[in-house]
Design a protein around this motif. Sequence first.
Motif, PDB file in Angstrom:
ATOM      1  N   CYS A  35      -0.026  -8.200 -13.006  1.00 18.76           N
ATOM      2  CA  CYS A  35      -0.269  -7.752 -11.494  1.00 18.76           C
ATOM      3  C   CYS A  35       0.367  -9.472 -10.751  1.00 18.76           C
ATOM      4  CB  CYS A  35      -1.371  -7.722 -11.224  1.00 18.76           C
ATOM      5  SG  CYS A  35      -2.266  -6.285 -12.328  1.00 18.76           S
ATOM      6  N   GLU A  36       1.037  -9.844  -9.510  1.00 13.28           N
ATOM      7  CA  GLU A  36       1.031 -10.680  -9.218  1.00 13.28           C
ATOM      8  C   GLU A  36       1.015 -10.478  -7.924  1.00 13.28           C
ATOM      9  OE1 GLU A  36       2.171 -13.232 -10.658  1.00 13.28           O
ATOM     10  OE2 GLU A  36       3.490 -12.795 -12.399  1.00 13.28           O
ATOM     11  N   ASP A  37       0.393 -11.902  -7.384  1.00 22.59           N
ATOM     12  CA  ASP A  37      -0.295 -11.770  -5.745  1.00 22.59           C
ATOM     13  C   ASP A  37       0.782 -12.532  -5.140  1.00 22.59           C
ATOM     14  OD1 ASP A  37      -1.516 -12.296  -3.750  1.00 22.59           O
ATOM     15  OD2 ASP A  37      -2.793 -13.484  -4.272  1.00 22.59           O
ATOM     16  N   TYR A  38       0.694 -11.563  -3.915  1.00 22.53           N
ATOM     17  CA  TYR A  38       1.707 -11.542  -2.451  1.00 22.53           C
ATOM     18  C   TYR A  38       1.677 -11.746  -1.130  1.00 22.53           C
ATOM     19  CZ  TYR A  38       5.932 -10.575  -5.927  1.00 22.53           C
ATOM     20  OH  TYR A  38       6.619 -11.122  -7.583  1.00 22.53           O
ATOM     21  N   GLY A  39       0.110 -11.788  -1.542  1.00 24.36           N
ATOM     22  CA  GLY A  39      -0.546 -11.816   0.152  1.00 24.36           C
ATOM     23  C   GLY A  39      -0.615 -10.820   0.574  1.00 24.36           C
ATOM     24  N   GLN A  40      -0.314  -9.034  -0.124  1.00 29.83           N
ATOM     25  CA  GLN A  40       0.135  -8.000   0.193  1.00 29.83           C
ATOM     26  C   GLN A  40      -1.185  -7.217   0.735  1.00 29.83           C
ATOM     27  OE1 GLN A  40       2.662  -7.656  -2.383  1.00 29.83           O
ATOM     28  NE2 GLN A  40       4.031  -6.302  -0.569  1.00 29.83           N
ATOM     29  N   ILE A  41      -1.105  -6.347   2.074  1.00 26.27           N
ATOM     30  CA  ILE A  41      -3.002  -5.305   2.324  1.00 26.27           C
ATOM     31  C   ILE A  41      -1.924  -4.166   2.119  1.00 26.27           C
ATOM     32  CG2 ILE A  41      -4.749  -5.512   4.186  1.00 26.27           C
ATOM     33  CD1 ILE A  41      -4.086  -8.641   4.624  1.00 26.27           C
ATOM     34  N   ALA A  42      -2.930  -3.321   2.431  1.00 28.73           N
ATOM     35  CA  ALA A  42      -2.569  -1.733   2.471  1.00 28.73           C
ATOM     36  C   ALA A  42      -3.950  -1.305   2.585  1.00 28.73           C
ATOM     37  CB  ALA A  42      -2.247  -1.264   0.770  1.00 28.73           C
ATOM     38  N   THR A  43      -3.558   0.150   4.019  1.00 30.88           N
ATOM     39  CA  THR A  43      -4.391   0.279   4.594  1.00 30.88           C
ATOM     40  C   THR A  43      -4.164   2.062   4.642  1.00 30.88           C
ATOM     41  OG1 THR A  43      -4.730  -1.193   6.500  1.00 30.88           O
ATOM     42  CG2 THR A  43      -5.580   0.959   6.779  1.00 30.88           C
ATOM     43  N   TYR A  44      -5.051   2.464   3.667  1.00 27.49           N
ATOM     44  CA  TYR A  44      -4.611   4.310   3.453  1.00 27.49           C
ATOM     45  C   TYR A  44      -5.164   4.903   4.694  1.00 27.49           C
ATOM     46  CZ  TYR A  44      -6.033   9.198   2.759  1.00 27.49           C
ATOM     47  OH  TYR A  44      -5.750  10.460   2.837  1.00 27.49           O
ATOM     48  N   LYS A  45      -3.994   5.614   5.451  1.00 26.02           N
ATOM     49  CA  LYS A  45      -4.021   6.387   7.081  1.00 26.02           C
ATOM     50  C   LYS A  45      -4.990   7.593   6.725  1.00 26.02           C
ATOM     51  CE  LYS A  45       0.874   5.184   7.760  1.00 26.02           C
ATOM     52  NZ  LYS A  45       1.834   5.287   8.540  1.00 26.02           N
ATOM     53  N   GLY A  46      -4.785   8.070   5.779  1.00 30.64           N
ATOM     54  CA  GLY A  46      -6.061   9.226   5.928  1.00 30.64           C
ATOM     55  C   GLY A  46      -5.519  10.853   6.311  1.00 30.64           C
ATOM     56  N   THR A  47      -3.943  10.522   5.465  1.00 27.13           N
ATOM     57  CA  THR A  47      -3.183  11.795   6.018  1.00 27.13           C
ATOM     58  C   THR A  47      -3.260  12.876   4.518  1.00 27.13           C
ATOM     59  OG1 THR A  47      -1.730  10.164   6.208  1.00 27.13           O
ATOM     60  CG2 THR A  47      -2.624  11.356   8.234  1.00 27.13           C
ATOM     61  N   ALA A  71     -16.522   9.348  -5.396  1.00 30.87           N
ATOM     62  CA  ALA A  71     -15.851   9.292  -4.436  1.00 30.87           C
ATOM     63  C   ALA A  71     -15.691  11.085  -4.712  1.00 30.87           C
ATOM     64  CB  ALA A  71     -14.951   8.473  -4.213  1.00 30.87           C
ATOM     65  N   THR A  72     -15.567  11.415  -3.042  1.00 33.88           N
ATOM     66  CA  THR A  72     -14.581  12.655  -3.743  1.00 33.88           C
ATOM     67  C   THR A  72     -13.124  12.361  -3.634  1.00 33.88           C
ATOM     68  OG1 THR A  72     -16.261  13.816  -2.758  1.00 33.88           O
ATOM     69  CG2 THR A  72     -14.646  15.276  -2.589  1.00 33.88           C
ATOM     70  N   SER A  73     -12.760  13.045  -4.237  1.00 34.56           N
ATOM     71  CA  SER A  73     -10.866  12.313  -4.250  1.00 34.56           C
ATOM     72  C   SER A  73     -10.291  13.673  -5.303  1.00 34.56           C
ATOM     73  CB  SER A  73     -10.465  11.415  -4.678  1.00 34.56           C
ATOM     74  OG  SER A  73      -9.273  11.195  -5.250  1.00 34.56           O
ATOM     75  N   SER A  74      -9.463  14.358  -6.070  1.00 33.82           N
ATOM     76  CA  SER A  74      -9.039  15.054  -6.285  1.00 33.82           C
ATOM     77  C   SER A  74      -8.214  14.543  -7.513  1.00 33.82           C
ATOM     78  CB  SER A  74      -7.410  15.996  -5.372  1.00 33.82           C
ATOM     79  OG  SER A  74      -6.504  14.502  -5.243  1.00 33.82           O
ATOM     80  N   VAL A  75      -8.057  13.294  -7.716  1.00 31.21           N
ATOM     81  CA  VAL A  75      -8.261  12.718  -9.379  1.00 31.21           C
ATOM     82  C   VAL A  75      -9.034  11.863  -9.439  1.00 31.21           C
ATOM     83  CG1 VAL A  75      -6.755  10.682  -9.927  1.00 31.21           C
ATOM     84  CG2 VAL A  75      -6.259  12.458  -8.858  1.00 31.21           C
ATOM     85  N   ALA A  76     -10.101  12.782  -9.948  1.00 27.70           N
ATOM     86  CA  ALA A  76     -11.341  11.824 -10.569  1.00 27.70           C
ATOM     87  C   ALA A  76     -10.920  11.069 -12.045  1.00 27.70           C
ATOM     88  CB  ALA A  76     -11.992  13.425 -10.811  1.00 27.70           C
ATOM     89  N   ALA A  77     -11.986   9.971 -11.470  1.00 28.03           N
ATOM     90  CA  ALA A  77     -11.678   9.260 -12.661  1.00 28.03           C
ATOM     91  C   ALA A  77     -12.831   7.777 -13.497  1.00 28.03           C
ATOM     92  CB  ALA A  77     -10.527   7.305 -12.291  1.00 28.03           C
ATOM     93  N   SER A  78     -12.736   7.374 -14.364  1.00 26.60           N
ATOM     94  CA  SER A  78     -13.915   6.460 -14.655  1.00 26.60           C
ATOM     95  C   SER A  78     -13.928   5.769 -14.446  1.00 26.60           C
ATOM     96  CB  SER A  78     -13.989   6.881 -16.216  1.00 26.60           C
ATOM     97  OG  SER A  78     -12.705   6.107 -16.907  1.00 26.60           O
ATOM     98  N   ALA A  79     -14.582   4.652 -14.199  1.00 27.80           N
ATOM     99  CA  ALA A  79     -14.886   3.530 -13.458  1.00 27.80           C
ATOM    100  C   ALA A  79     -13.726   2.360 -14.309  1.00 27.80           C
ATOM    101  CB  ALA A  79     -15.840   2.542 -13.050  1.00 27.80           C
ATOM    102  N   SER A  80     -13.419   1.702 -13.881  1.00 27.38           N
ATOM    103  CA  SER A  80     -12.900   0.051 -14.984  1.00 27.38           C
ATOM    104  C   SER A  80     -12.580  -0.922 -14.074  1.00 27.38           C
ATOM    105  CB  SER A  80     -11.734   0.719 -15.224  1.00 27.38           C
ATOM    106  OG  SER A  80     -10.745  -0.297 -16.146  1.00 27.38           O
ATOM    107  N   SER A  81     -12.803  -1.670 -14.727  1.00 31.20           N
ATOM    108  CA  SER A  81     -12.213  -2.928 -13.822  1.00 31.20           C
ATOM    109  C   SER A  81     -11.320  -3.974 -14.767  1.00 31.20           C
ATOM    110  CB  SER A  81     -13.994  -4.025 -14.336  1.00 31.20           C
ATOM    111  OG  SER A  81     -14.694  -4.372 -15.517  1.00 31.20           O
ATOM    112  N   GLY A  82     -10.556  -3.034 -15.317  1.00 34.02           N
ATOM    113  CA  GLY A  82      -9.315  -3.702 -16.278  1.00 34.02           C
ATOM    114  C   GLY A  82      -7.837  -4.329 -15.539  1.00 34.02           C
ATOM    115  N   SER A  83      -6.765  -4.588 -15.796  1.00 29.81           N
ATOM    116  CA  SER A  83      -5.652  -5.300 -15.106  1.00 29.81           C
ATOM    117  C   SER A  83      -5.225  -3.842 -15.103  1.00 29.81           C
ATOM    118  CB  SER A  83      -4.663  -6.022 -16.335  1.00 29.81           C
ATOM    119  OG  SER A  83      -3.549  -6.286 -15.253  1.00 29.81           O
ATOM    120  N   CYS A  84      -4.401  -3.992 -13.310  1.00 27.78           N
ATOM    121  CA  CYS A  84      -3.010  -2.914 -13.490  1.00 27.78           C
ATOM    122  C   CYS A  84      -2.239  -2.915 -14.448  1.00 27.78           C
ATOM    123  CB  CYS A  84      -2.263  -2.974 -11.998  1.00 27.78           C
ATOM    124  SG  CYS A  84      -3.659  -3.573 -10.490  1.00 27.78           S
ATOM    125  N   CYS A  85      -1.881  -3.493 -15.326  1.00 28.46           N
ATOM    126  CA  CYS A  85      -0.915  -3.306 -16.183  1.00 28.46           C
ATOM    127  C   CYS A  85      -1.017  -3.406 -17.379  1.00 28.46           C
ATOM    128  CB  CYS A  85      -0.093  -4.981 -15.307  1.00 28.46           C
ATOM    129  SG  CYS A  85       0.002  -5.638 -13.804  1.00 28.46           S
TER     130      CYS A  85
END
Length: 363
Positions: free
Chosen positions: A268-280, A349-363
């Motif tokens: 995981c590398e930091d480029y100062g990016q921000i993502a916003t979900y449109k809810g669509t 959270a109501t989502s079609s992909v139910a998942a277990s909590a994790s605080s590990g790395s993305c990679c």
Amino acid sequence: MSVERTEDRDVTEWVAKYYGETLKGSEDLATNACCATGGPPPHVRGPLSNVHTDVTDRFYGCGFPIPDAVRGLTVVDLGCGTGRDVYILAQLVGEEGFVHGVDMTEAQLATARETAEWHRERFGYAKSNVAFHQGYIEDLRMIEDNSVDLVVSNCVVNLSPRKDLVLAEIARILKPGGELYISDVVCDRRLPKDIAFDPLLHSECLGGAMTQFDFEQLGKSVGFRDPRVTERAPITINNDAIRAKVGAARFESVTLRMFALDGLDARCEDYGQIATYKGTIPEAGTLFRLDDHHLFEAGRPERVCGNTAAMLRDTRFGPHFDVVGDESVHFGEYPCGPTLAHAIYGDDATSSVAASASSGSCC
């Protein structure tokens, strides 16, 4: 490509006989490794109710590897069996999409093909949008290069004696930005040969299981540089003889998603990016889950690493996200953790992909 080695031929013969002749239904399985645990995600429930009982009664799988936002896609289901997931996906991709099912077991495919016209009428389609192919998942010669948007597989890759070839073929047929979405069995250790090549254990989806790390390394070797976990569940072994054979080894069903994206970082590398979900995304509504610690709420900006930004910008999810920033300025390693939305809503959270909590790395 073909399965050539003697031990490889033995494995495919065991598996073909087990699923084509020995098993008459899911109740004949000795473990729950090849059976989905829990209910289907919300966006799958309706389509599942439209699948013929001849198909569902003889279907084996360890999850529901059917992601969001598949309308209009070309999909390949590896090891499709009687076609349950093919027929679910056929409804979700719509008449403008197409689903290929690949399986080596003719007895399974016969059921899938016999119900094709029934399903077309049930779905109200003018023509069928599915095709079934008999063949090995290690050799997808019936599918052209760079022609597929999504590959799914439900507890099948572990049965292959050449998982390296399977993943290489998936990488070949996927379009840039395409996705592999797979539910399969993993083990907490590398299994000895007497377990790995035991006909019953292998056919029950246990003997061929790799560690999650080893499987992800195979994926990375063919270009899937940043595998993400979306869901995991323990596998129970209620058969005393099988439990005695595997000893202390522990098995899980894990759902992974891997994107065909060039240029992803090794961490995981930091480029100062921000993502916003449109809810669509219709199936997700106001909360979209990318993986087990990336949950996005509609309208809420979230800081993301470069790889996550690419997954949201350069795939079919692109129209559903505003991603601000590029990779021109690097700020160092990204301290990856749960998004703020995940920290707030977590697994409830109501989502079609139910998942277990994790605080590990993305990679």
